[in-house]
Write a protein that holds these residues in place. Structure first.
Motif, PDB file in Angstrom:
ATOM      1  N   SER A   1      24.689   9.325  10.211  1.00  0.00           N
ATOM      2  CA  SER A   1      25.074   7.914  10.333  1.00  0.00           C
ATOM      3  C   SER A   1      26.091   7.552   9.261  1.00  0.00           C
ATOM      4  CB  SER A   1      23.845   7.019  10.193  1.00  0.00           C
ATOM      5  OG  SER A   1      24.223   5.668  10.312  1.00  0.00           O
ATOM      6  N   ASP A   2      26.925   6.577   9.587  1.00  0.00           N
ATOM      7  CA  ASP A   2      27.842   6.003   8.584  1.00  0.00           C
ATOM      8  C   ASP A   2      27.252   4.697   8.051  1.00  0.00           C
ATOM      9  OD1 ASP A   2      28.186   4.668  11.094  1.00  0.00           O
ATOM     10  OD2 ASP A   2      30.079   3.842  10.396  1.00  0.00           O
TER      11      ASP A   2
ATOM     12  N   GLN B   1      19.707  -6.493   7.033  1.00  0.00           N
ATOM     13  CA  GLN B   1      20.647  -5.598   7.732  1.00  0.00           C
ATOM     14  C   GLN B   1      20.977  -6.209   9.077  1.00  0.00           C
ATOM     15  OE1 GLN B   1      17.692  -2.103   7.678  1.00  0.00           O
ATOM     16  NE2 GLN B   1      18.768  -1.721   9.572  1.00  0.00           N
ATOM     17  N   GLY B   2      21.837  -5.529   9.838  1.00  0.00           N
ATOM     18  CA  GLY B   2      22.374  -6.132  11.061  1.00  0.00           C
ATOM     19  C   GLY B   2      21.316  -6.643  12.021  1.00  0.00           C
ATOM     20  N   ARG B   3      20.279  -5.832  12.227  1.00  0.00           N
ATOM     21  CA  ARG B   3      19.298  -6.218  13.243  1.00  0.00           C
ATOM     22  C   ARG B   3      18.527  -7.478  12.866  1.00  0.00           C
ATOM     23  NH1 ARG B   3      16.882  -0.323  13.142  1.00  0.00           N
ATOM     24  NH2 ARG B   3      19.039  -0.005  12.553  1.00  0.00           N
TER      25      ARG B   3
ATOM     26  N   GLU C   1      20.643 -10.156  14.248  1.00  0.00           N
ATOM     27  CA  GLU C   1      20.540 -10.170  15.719  1.00  0.00           C
ATOM     28  C   GLU C   1      19.280 -10.920  16.155  1.00  0.00           C
ATOM     29  OE1 GLU C   1      20.438  -5.989  16.552  1.00  0.00           O
ATOM     30  OE2 GLU C   1      22.505  -5.699  15.890  1.00  0.00           O
TER      31      GLU C   1
ATOM     32  N   THR D   1      20.657  -3.949  19.156  1.00  0.00           N
ATOM     33  CA  THR D   1      21.133  -5.235  19.675  1.00  0.00           C
ATOM     34  C   THR D   1      20.520  -5.469  21.055  1.00  0.00           C
ATOM     35  OG1 THR D   1      23.182  -4.531  18.632  1.00  0.00           O
ATOM     36  CG2 THR D   1      23.230  -6.614  19.799  1.00  0.00           C
TER      37      THR D   1
ATOM     38  N   THR E   1      31.382  -6.131  20.581  1.00  0.00           N
ATOM     39  CA  THR E   1      31.125  -5.192  19.486  1.00  0.00           C
ATOM     40  C   THR E   1      32.441  -4.585  19.021  1.00  0.00           C
ATOM     41  OG1 THR E   1      29.047  -4.680  20.597  1.00  0.00           O
ATOM     42  CG2 THR E   1      29.716  -3.210  18.815  1.00  0.00           C
TER      43      THR E   1
ATOM     44  N   ASN F   1      30.697   1.029  18.963  1.00  0.00           N
ATOM     45  CA  ASN F   1      29.952   2.216  18.549  1.00  0.00           C
ATOM     46  C   ASN F   1      29.300   2.914  19.736  1.00  0.00           C
ATOM     47  OD1 ASN F   1      28.571   4.053  16.910  1.00  0.00           O
ATOM     48  ND2 ASN F   1      26.919   2.627  16.448  1.00  0.00           N
TER      49      ASN F   1
ATOM     50  N   ALA G   1      30.109  -5.160  12.833  1.00  0.00           N
ATOM     51  CA  ALA G   1      29.713  -4.102  11.888  1.00  0.00           C
ATOM     52  C   ALA G   1      30.919  -3.307  11.383  1.00  0.00           C
ATOM     53  CB  ALA G   1      28.700  -3.168  12.550  1.00  0.00           C
ATOM     54  N   ARG G   2      31.898  -3.056  12.267  1.00  0.00           N
ATOM     55  CA  ARG G   2      33.059  -2.246  11.875  1.00  0.00           C
ATOM     56  C   ARG G   2      34.351  -3.040  12.105  1.00  0.00           C
ATOM     57  NH1 ARG G   2      29.148   0.889  14.237  1.00  0.00           N
ATOM     58  NH2 ARG G   2      28.246   2.514  12.895  1.00  0.00           N
TER      59      ARG G   2
ATOM     60  N   SER H   1      26.130  -5.793  10.636  1.00  0.00           N
ATOM     61  CA  SER H   1      25.504  -4.882   9.686  1.00  0.00           C
ATOM     62  C   SER H   1      26.546  -4.617   8.617  1.00  0.00           C
ATOM     63  CB  SER H   1      25.134  -3.579  10.395  1.00  0.00           C
ATOM     64  OG  SER H   1      24.779  -2.618   9.420  1.00  0.00           O
TER      65      SER H   1
ATOM     66  N   LYS I   1      26.143  -2.631   6.230  1.00  0.00           N
ATOM     67  CA  LYS I   1      25.944  -1.259   5.752  1.00  0.00           C
ATOM     68  C   LYS I   1      27.100  -0.359   6.180  1.00  0.00           C
ATOM     69  CE  LYS I   1      21.660   0.266   6.213  1.00  0.00           C
ATOM     70  NZ  LYS I   1      20.347   0.556   6.850  1.00  0.00           N
TER      71      LYS I   1
ATOM     72  N   ARG J   1      27.574  12.723  18.136  1.00  0.00           N
ATOM     73  CA  ARG J   1      28.339  11.876  17.221  1.00  0.00           C
ATOM     74  C   ARG J   1      28.300  12.441  15.799  1.00  0.00           C
ATOM     75  NH1 ARG J   1      26.861   5.805  15.159  1.00  0.00           N
ATOM     76  NH2 ARG J   1      25.437   7.051  13.893  1.00  0.00           N
TER      77      ARG J   1
HETATM   78  N1  F0G Z   1      25.569  -3.157  15.690  1.00  0.00           N
HETATM   79  C1  F0G Z   1      26.237  -1.993  15.652  1.00  0.00           C
HETATM   80  C2  F0G Z   1      27.546  -1.868  16.371  1.00  0.00           C
HETATM   81  C3  F0G Z   1      25.716  -0.890  14.940  1.00  0.00           C
HETATM   82  O1  F0G Z   1      26.390   0.265  14.931  1.00  0.00           O
HETATM   83  C4  F0G Z   1      24.476  -1.040  14.266  1.00  0.00           C
HETATM   84  C5  F0G Z   1      23.894   0.075  13.520  1.00  0.00           C
HETATM   85  C6  F0G Z   1      23.832  -2.291  14.321  1.00  0.00           C
HETATM   86  C7  F0G Z   1      24.410  -3.318  15.049  1.00  0.00           C
HETATM   87  C8  F0G Z   1      22.522  -2.538  13.629  1.00  0.00           C
HETATM   88  O2  F0G Z   1      22.711  -2.671  12.276  1.00  0.00           O
HETATM   89  O3  F0G Z   1      21.365  -0.785  11.320  1.00  0.00           O
HETATM   90  O4  F0G Z   1      22.164  -2.676   9.886  1.00  0.00           O
HETATM   91  O5  F0G Z   1      20.366  -3.052  11.532  1.00  0.00           O
HETATM   92  N2  F0G Z   1      24.286   1.259  13.616  1.00  0.00           N
HETATM   93  C9  F0G Z   1      23.825   2.421  12.846  1.00  0.00           C
HETATM   94  C10 F0G Z   1      24.518   3.670  13.359  1.00  0.00           C
HETATM   95  C11 F0G Z   1      22.349   2.549  12.719  1.00  0.00           C
HETATM   96  O6  F0G Z   1      24.178   4.774  12.907  1.00  0.00           O
HETATM   97  O7  F0G Z   1      25.417   3.550  14.197  1.00  0.00           O
HETATM   98  P1  F0G Z   1      21.595  -2.269  11.208  1.00  0.00           P
END
Ligand code: F0G
Length: 458
Positions: A48-49, A97-99, A102, A125, A178, A182, A213-214, A251, A253, A402
């Protein structure tokens, strides 16, 4: 051409160098599921990134400055000022964190039976939409379905399909884009598409949010690929993208370049009030949202660094370099290469393995056995429909692997090593065994399932 990472290394962390017999044992002990491997089993970790980036000296310094006051800490205001300058949103809430963002947004906004439309929902999500009884509908553009096409914006939503849903009988509660996509091969969304989505959502009176997130990597690809954006900075592009929406979940992170943290930001004061209640009840008071003051300060700094063109250029070049190395070995990946990950086409490399033998998972495990590289399958193990005995009812449309690239962590020579391991496997792909599911939990299958290798029938 060397990539020339635009930083030098001040703190180092040794990485485990293991032997193949060690890895064979570790993988068997892990039930042939790489989520059960531990850090000391893994040489190069491309799982994961998310939360895996390296902090800068300035972020470390900001962390020391962190103010741990319970309510109204200075760290929060520094975080808020940076997010406000970047997004233009009025109501800014940190979350763990992101979730977390959400869950709070969807619970406050969506009603059971309503539809949330997206280019592609990330899996948490989708889960957070479905948990409240709403429907998560993905409408990726046609071009995204051809993995080999070099269409520059395969993260776009299908506008005609979106318009049809908005004008149809469904009760659409939210449009969520998004950036970058991803779930759809790390592909970017064009500004033209975001503008059209924004106009459609406004016309139909439906809130429009970004899953950001990105956001910086999406902005970089816009400056590189979209006519009219070559002369403006990624930060300006990001600002324009945020300006088109009613708010965002993110997110941090990923493009916050921190180990933990997320964001919920919005314009509507009435919705903000509802979100704030849930935030306080489940994440934390509005000036910390589950984060420490030091996290908020490191985030404020990370969100400034992430849009620097020198950083983004080198990161995109590193990812493209890895995709090229795979290609030189005859291993195809989703085109055109994005920024956060390379998605290898395992289905094409391993045609001797049917979907019920999980070719994506098989390639991911082979990368581990051959080189101690950990990565994740995005194929039938993750997305396929299985019955209770593990029999495949409906395979995923593609069998991908991935390779997610942590930010500022690995150098060009690490990627060369990964490239060599991929090329080595590709010399004799038929030797890669398939896998059989021996335990599949009803929920969150990739994290908890167990498998075993299946000997070749020749
Ligand atoms: N949205 C996207 C586009 C994500 O890629 C992720 C997390 C989340 C929401 C949720 O965020 O983990 O901070 O709660 N993606 C990580 C991945 C886990 O490896 O792609 P989170």
């Amino acid at each position: 051409m060397p990539i020339m990472e635009p930083y030098r290394i001040k703190v180092v962390e040794p990485i485990p160098i293991t032997t193949r017999p060690y890895r064979e044992l570790a993988l068997a002990r892990a039930g042939y599921n790489q989520f059960n491997l531990t850090a000391q089993d893994v040489t190069i970790d491309l799982l994961s990134d998310s939360g895996t980036g390296a902090l800068s000296a300035e972020q470390q310094a900001a962390g020391i400055r962190g103010d741990e006051t319970y309510a109204g800490s200075r760290s929060f205001f520094r975080f808020r000022d940076v997010v406000s300058e970047l997004t233009g949103y009025e109501h800014i809430y940190p979350v763990h964190q992101g979730r977390g963002a959400e869950r709070i947004l969807f619970t406050s906004l969506l009603k059971p039976g309503q539809v949330c439309v997206s280019n592609t929902h990330f899996d948490t999500t989708r889960a957070n939409v479905e948990i409240i009884g709403a429907v998560a509908l993905d409408l990726p553009c046609e071009e995204s379905k051809d993995l080999d096409s070099d269409h520059p914006f395969k993260g776009d939503v299908d506008l005609a399909a979106l318009e049809a849903v908005l004008a149809g009988p469904e009760d659409v509660g939210l449009v969520l884009m998004t950036i970058t996509n991803n779930g759809g091969g790390g592909q970017p969304v064009s500004m033209a598409n975001l503008e059209a989505v924004s106009a459609l959502a406004r016309k139909h009176g439906v809130p429009f949010f970004l899953d950001a997130a990105r956001f910086a990597e999406n902005a970089w690809l816009v400056t590189e690929r979209e006519p009219g954006y070559g002369d403006i900075t990624p930060r300006e592009v990001a600002r324009k993208a945020f300006a088109l929406a009613d708010g965002c979940v993110a997110s941090l992170k990923k493009d916050g370049i921190v180990h933990i943290g997320g964001l919920l930001a919005l314009r509507d004061p009435e919705l903000a009030q509802r979100c704030e209640l849930l935030l306080t009840a489940t994440e934390g008071f509005r000036t910390y949202g589950g984060l420490a003051g030091r996290d908020l300060d490191m985030l404020a700094q990370g969100l400034l660094e992430v849009t620097e063109p020198t950083y983004l250029r080198a990161r995109a070049a590193a990812t493209a370099y890895l995709a090229d190395l795979a290609q030189q070995g005859g291993v195809h990946s989703v085109r055109p290469t994005g920024v956060h990950a390379v998605y290898l086409n395992a289905g094409r490399l391993l045609p001797h393995l049917p979907s019920e033998r999980f070719p994506g998972h098989a390639l991911a495990l082979e990368l581990y056995l051959a080189g101690g590289i950990r990565c994740a399958e995005v194929g039938s193990l993750y997305l396929g429909e299985l019955d209770e005995d593990g029999t495949m009812l409906k395979p995923a449309p593609y069998e991908l692997v991935r390779l997610a690239i942590p930010r500022r962590v690995y150098t060009q020579s690490h990627l060369e090593y990964v490239g060599e391991v991929i090329q080595g496997i590709a010399k004799d792909p038929e030797r890669v065994p398939g896998y059989r599911m021996v335990y599949a939990p009803p929920l969150l299958r990739p994290f908890n399932c167990k498998l075993e290798p299946v000997a070749h029938q020749s």
